[in-house]
Design a protein around this motif. Sequence first.
Motif, PDB file in Angstrom:
ATOM      1  N   GLN A  91      -3.110   7.038   2.179  1.00  0.00           N
ATOM      2  CA  GLN A  91      -3.059   5.623   2.523  1.00  0.00           C
ATOM      3  C   GLN A  91      -4.463   5.069   2.728  1.00  0.00           C
ATOM      4  O   GLN A  91      -4.781   3.973   2.274  1.00  0.00           O
ATOM      5  CB  GLN A  91      -2.195   5.421   3.772  1.00  0.00           C
TER       6      GLN A  91
ATOM      7  N   VAL B 103      -6.152   4.467  -0.691  1.00  0.00           N
ATOM      8  CA  VAL B 103      -5.600   3.300  -1.383  1.00  0.00           C
ATOM      9  C   VAL B 103      -6.056   2.017  -0.694  1.00  0.00           C
ATOM     10  O   VAL B 103      -6.480   1.058  -1.350  1.00  0.00           O
ATOM     11  CB  VAL B 103      -4.062   3.382  -1.461  1.00  0.00           C
ATOM     12  N   SER B 104      -6.009   1.993   0.624  1.00  0.00           N
ATOM     13  CA  SER B 104      -6.418   0.794   1.364  1.00  0.00           C
ATOM     14  C   SER B 104      -7.869   0.428   1.088  1.00  0.00           C
ATOM     15  O   SER B 104      -8.204  -0.748   0.912  1.00  0.00           O
ATOM     16  CB  SER B 104      -6.211   1.001   2.864  1.00  0.00           C
TER      17      SER B 104
ATOM     18  N   VAL C 163      -8.043  -0.991  -2.488  1.00  0.00           N
ATOM     19  CA  VAL C 163      -7.447  -2.323  -2.533  1.00  0.00           C
ATOM     20  C   VAL C 163      -8.394  -3.332  -1.891  1.00  0.00           C
ATOM     21  O   VAL C 163      -8.587  -4.439  -2.396  1.00  0.00           O
ATOM     22  CB  VAL C 163      -6.054  -2.338  -1.858  1.00  0.00           C
TER      23      VAL C 163
ATOM     24  N   THR D 154       0.565   4.289  -2.604  1.00  0.00           N
ATOM     25  CA  THR D 154       0.275   5.668  -2.213  1.00  0.00           C
ATOM     26  C   THR D 154       1.292   6.623  -2.821  1.00  0.00           C
ATOM     27  O   THR D 154       0.926   7.692  -3.311  1.00  0.00           O
ATOM     28  CB  THR D 154       0.230   5.850  -0.683  1.00  0.00           C
TER      29      THR D 154
ATOM     30  N   VAL E  19       0.842  -1.199   0.000  1.00  0.00           N
ATOM     31  CA  VAL E  19       0.000   0.000   0.000  1.00  0.00           C
ATOM     32  C   VAL E  19       0.874   1.244   0.000  1.00  0.00           C
ATOM     33  O   VAL E  19       0.592   2.211  -0.711  1.00  0.00           O
ATOM     34  CB  VAL E  19      -0.990  -0.010   1.183  1.00  0.00           C
TER      35      VAL E  19
END
Length: 137
Positions: A58, A61-62, A65, A51, A47
Amino acid sequence: MTMNDGGPCVSADIAAGLPPAAALFHSLADETRLRIVQRLARGEARVVDLTGELGLAQSTVSKHVACLRDCDLVDYRAEGRQSFYFLTRPELMDLLASAEQLLAATGHAVALRPAHGSPAGGLADGDDIELLGKAVS
């Protein structure tokens, strides 16, 4: 799982009555998730790598994902305390190849996959591709 900044994930879409095919395309319609898929097509990443490369927070993105994991397009392997994310379905590259052809045929050519012949399926030094209409090196 519903995302505040990206819409619902596949399982939430299906639970809400959206057909599975529509839910899959809905998950790939988000620019951030498509950019993550494009990056993971070049190889696994953490991650923190995503980023930095995508210029996103973060948490953002998390969440994206997690959505891609929810539809079984992405998974991870743990190495110590780090998680390395990767694409699970090689068929996704076929789908992106078909999308490239369709977009080119309609006059909107973009590269959605890494350049062919690049090391380990990734970009070679000096390779330029266009991701979602944005030229990158």
